[in-house]
Enzyme design. Structure first.
Site, PDB file in Angstrom:
ATOM      1  N   THR A 138      -3.204   0.829  -4.717  1.00  0.00           N
ATOM      2  CA  THR A 138      -3.647   0.816  -3.474  1.00  0.00           C
ATOM      3  C   THR A 138      -4.805   0.457  -3.482  1.00  0.00           C
ATOM      4  O   THR A 138      -5.676   1.137  -4.110  1.00  0.00           O
ATOM      5  CB  THR A 138      -2.958   2.166  -2.692  1.00  0.00           C
ATOM      6  OG1 THR A 138      -3.666   3.334  -3.335  1.00  0.00           O
ATOM      7  CG2 THR A 138      -1.545   2.059  -2.562  1.00  0.00           C
ATOM      8  N   VAL A 171      -7.756   1.452  -1.192  1.00  0.00           N
ATOM      9  CA  VAL A 171      -8.696   2.392  -1.313  1.00  0.00           C
ATOM     10  C   VAL A 171      -8.820   3.178  -2.519  1.00  0.00           C
ATOM     11  O   VAL A 171      -9.863   3.456  -3.001  1.00  0.00           O
ATOM     12  CB  VAL A 171      -8.249   3.197   0.133  1.00  0.00           C
ATOM     13  CG1 VAL A 171      -9.495   4.325   0.227  1.00  0.00           C
ATOM     14  CG2 VAL A 171      -8.416   2.327   1.205  1.00  0.00           C
ATOM     15  N   CYS A 172      -7.670   3.411  -2.768  1.00  0.00           N
ATOM     16  CA  CYS A 172      -7.815   4.428  -4.129  1.00  0.00           C
ATOM     17  C   CYS A 172      -8.417   3.759  -5.355  1.00  0.00           C
ATOM     18  O   CYS A 172      -8.971   4.131  -6.066  1.00  0.00           O
ATOM     19  CB  CYS A 172      -6.399   4.931  -4.558  1.00  0.00           C
ATOM     20  SG  CYS A 172      -5.404   5.558  -3.212  1.00  0.00           S
ATOM     21  N   THR A 173      -8.138   2.456  -5.569  1.00  0.00           N
ATOM     22  CA  THR A 173      -8.894   1.384  -6.611  1.00  0.00           C
ATOM     23  C   THR A 173     -10.140   1.785  -6.488  1.00  0.00           C
ATOM     24  O   THR A 173     -10.824   1.857  -7.545  1.00  0.00           O
ATOM     25  CB  THR A 173      -8.240   0.354  -6.381  1.00  0.00           C
ATOM     26  OG1 THR A 173      -6.726   0.146  -6.694  1.00  0.00           O
ATOM     27  CG2 THR A 173      -8.706  -0.613  -7.619  1.00  0.00           C
ATOM     28  N   LEU A 223     -11.537   5.393  -7.536  1.00  0.00           N
ATOM     29  CA  LEU A 223     -11.518   5.596  -8.854  1.00  0.00           C
ATOM     30  C   LEU A 223     -12.372   4.817  -9.799  1.00  0.00           C
ATOM     31  O   LEU A 223     -12.985   5.434 -10.561  1.00  0.00           O
ATOM     32  CB  LEU A 223     -10.008   5.497  -9.274  1.00  0.00           C
ATOM     33  CG  LEU A 223      -9.409   7.043  -9.257  1.00  0.00           C
ATOM     34  CD1 LEU A 223      -9.000   7.292  -7.988  1.00  0.00           C
ATOM     35  CD2 LEU A 223      -8.042   7.072 -10.120  1.00  0.00           C
TER      36      LEU A 223
END
Ligand code: BEZ
Length: 213
Positions: free
Chosen positions: A42, A44-46, A49
């Site tokens: 996804t 935003v998560c990318t 992290l």
């Protein structure tokens, strides 16, 4: 389980992209940042992290270990890490827990059913070396967190822990800090704050940040 500040961070054993994590043993004498994200692959998560990977040296300088979590399985994490490395121009250098059985998500109350029935929200816990929870923040899936703010809070917590000062609103590293109200002994104040301090009100006493030259 609802966690509150000052509670002991629950221990667990769970698989991760960096092998099996025995959480308390893995933390050792370090501070910890445990954070959940909704799902692999996804956008935003990318970015989150990737940012965490790039802050490796900042976390290390503060004796902090970072660890992420989603309810996706391990093979998904391994595939996604390749995308994070490629798109964020970094190398993921911290474990991502594969919490497909929701063991950790439920221990840390990371699934908020009225937001999403199955996916974790963006929970983040800062844990001190005594394994106490020192900060809890919860963001919605659609808002990426500010990891500079996470570092700022760690700096503040460590100043309180090691120097008996608190940090005012909007404080940034290097700004003056506040002597904690519980510290009243003039000799201890003089010893702890040799650069001096300013009394604005008896309860509002400023001093230069003690661990800065
Ligand atoms: C994201 O990480 O981009 C995302 C995840 C869930 C909902 C919305 C955005």
């Amino acid at each position: 389980m609802t966690l509150r500040l000052g509670d002991t961070a629950p221990d667990f054993v769970q698989e991760s992209s960096a092998g099996t994590i025995h959480f308390h043993a893995w933390l050792g004498e370090s501070w910890g940042v445990l954070f959940s994200h909704p799902a692999d692959f996804t956008p935003v998560c990318t970015t989150e992290l990737g940012l965490t990977a790039k802050l490796k040296d900042e976390f290390a300088a503060r004796n902090v270990k970072a660890i992420a979590l989603s309810v996706d399985p391990l093979d998904s994490h391994h595939e996604w890490i390749k995308d994070i490395n490629e798109t964020q121009h970094t190398v993921v250098n911290f474990p991502i827990l594969a919490d497909a059985d929701r063991k950790v998500s439920e221990l840390y109350d990371m699934i908020h059913p009225n937001a999403n029935a199955t996916l974790t929200v963006r929970s983040l816990f800062i844990i001190d070396p005594a394994k106490k929870v020192r900060l809890i923040i919860t963001y919605p899936a659609s808002t990426g967190r500010n990891f500079n703010e996470v570092l700022r809070v760690i700096d503040s917590l460590q100043l309180t822990e090691y120097h008996k000062v608190a940090t005012p609103g909007n404080w940034q590293a290097g700004d003056d800090v506040v002597i904690v109200p519980s510290l009243q002994d003039p000799e201890e104040i003089a010893r702890r704050f040799p650069k001096g301090h300013t009394v604005i009100k008896p309860y509002l006493r400023l001093t230069p940040q003690p661990d800065k030259r």
